[in-house]
Design an enzyme around this catalytic site. Sequence first.
Site, short mmCIF file in Angstrom:
data_model
loop_
_atom_site.label_atom_id
_atom_site.label_comp_id
_atom_site.label_asym_id
_atom_site.label_seq_id
_atom_site.Cartn_x
_atom_site.Cartn_y
_atom_site.Cartn_z
N LYS A 284 -62.70 114.02 -46.77
CA LYS A 284 -62.80 113.22 -47.99
C LYS A 284 -62.22 113.87 -49.23
O LYS A 284 -62.29 115.08 -49.42
CB LYS A 284 -64.26 112.85 -48.26
N GLU A 291 -64.67 107.99 -61.26
CA GLU A 291 -65.99 107.36 -61.14
C GLU A 291 -66.86 107.67 -62.36
O GLU A 291 -67.62 106.83 -62.84
CB GLU A 291 -66.70 107.86 -59.87
#
Length: 465
Positions: A284, A291
């Site tokens: 990932k 965000e």
Amino acid sequence: MSNTMWGGRFESGPAAIMEEINASIDFDKRLWRQDIRGSKAHAEMLVATGILTKADGAAISRGLDQVAAEIESGAFTFSRALEDIHMNVESRLKEIIGEAAGRLHTARSRNDQVAVDFRMWVRDTVDGLDGQLGDLMLAMAEKAEAHAGTVMPGFTHLQSAQPTTFGHHMLAYVEMLSRDRSRLADARRRMNECPLGAAALCGTSFPIDREMTAKALGFDRPTANSLDSVADRDFALEVLADAAIIAVHLSRLAEEIVLWTTVQFGFVRLSDAFSSGSSIMPQKRNPDAAELVRGKAGRIIGGLNALMITMKGLPLTYSKDMQEDKEPTFDALMNLSLVIAAMAGMVRDLTPDTRRMKAAAGAGYATATDLADWLVRTQKMPFREAHHVTARIVGLASAKGVGLEKLSLAEMQSVHPAIGEAVFGVLGVDKSVRSRTSFGGTAPANVRRQAKKWLKKLCAPKKQQ
Ligand code: ARG
């Protein structure tokens, strides 16, 4: 012990819980520069108008400089018992210069003092945000120039709509931020009146010179109504509203970065500097900075909401409720500053995957409008009819599972016999974007021109507005 500054009528000191709820020093110490600057201007004016002797004025000025140096160096001890920044500074001044310190508060009240301090802080912050927005816009305009011809899908309803370019997309945000900047400039103009001299609420009987303090503190003029001067915080509300809109704009771009960096979209890559890994899933790369930009919009909007609600029921003039103006404003504007800086970093950092973007731009029959427009232009077909014909051709391609340009001429002619070979000239994504030359349209030549215009504007030395 009762408060040494206003405790004349009070016999005992505040209950511990009172100090807890009343003291604002933990957050309003942030206003120290503005407080000292305001006090120095006030003292100079008191001397100029003969209200204060030159000797007292000089002692106050020197003492305030020392207080400033102590705060700057970290040597200053802030006291919660002294409630706020105003009384902390004045109390220390008294320790340094003695009795003369008590004359500084002539023709002034904490009500106009906090109003001017806070206004100056908001004004200084607006100036900083303006510069930051300019830098972010520059980063976007540079990307736009470099990618004026980088084709990507344009979406409506997050469905593939028409091909656009990455440069055009970047410049959309430049336009938004430019309006944001003009909103801030507008708010700054309106707030730039000096409330100092309104005193507690009704002005003063001393022959003060409000023009002088206004000028010394960089204001255009003094405020015209003393009650309004100490009662309103619309300058902060207005900037918070602008901040909320900026946060919303940047949150939308942040959301797009989150989408674009997914494996499914794969439109852009963010460097390690703005991504983080997962502690359990080694593959990932999370777009954390984006965000957080999106997440912080919530608390920035919350700041506006909090102050609106604090103010809405207050009778004129000052009420202690208004001490609650600072934390949401500080929090919102400082987080906004962080958000703009992070976004500027991300925009400079992100690398578009031009090949993937282009492939995606053609997916979903994004050039169907070009086909319909072609039918209108060459067959003199009414647009509504062209829309139907195109829909049938799209249906045909979709049933075969191919793109429009993969249909044969015979297949197209089965829907409308007059279609000729030339139709293939409009079905590619590059041709599609190149054709949209209307003012403000996505044609790379337009985008390049607009990007250059912005770069010139943003790099020019800042004109005084
Ligand atoms: N700390 C106060 C505030 O931020 C300063 C003004 C206090 N005025 C008063 N009348 N108690 O609002």
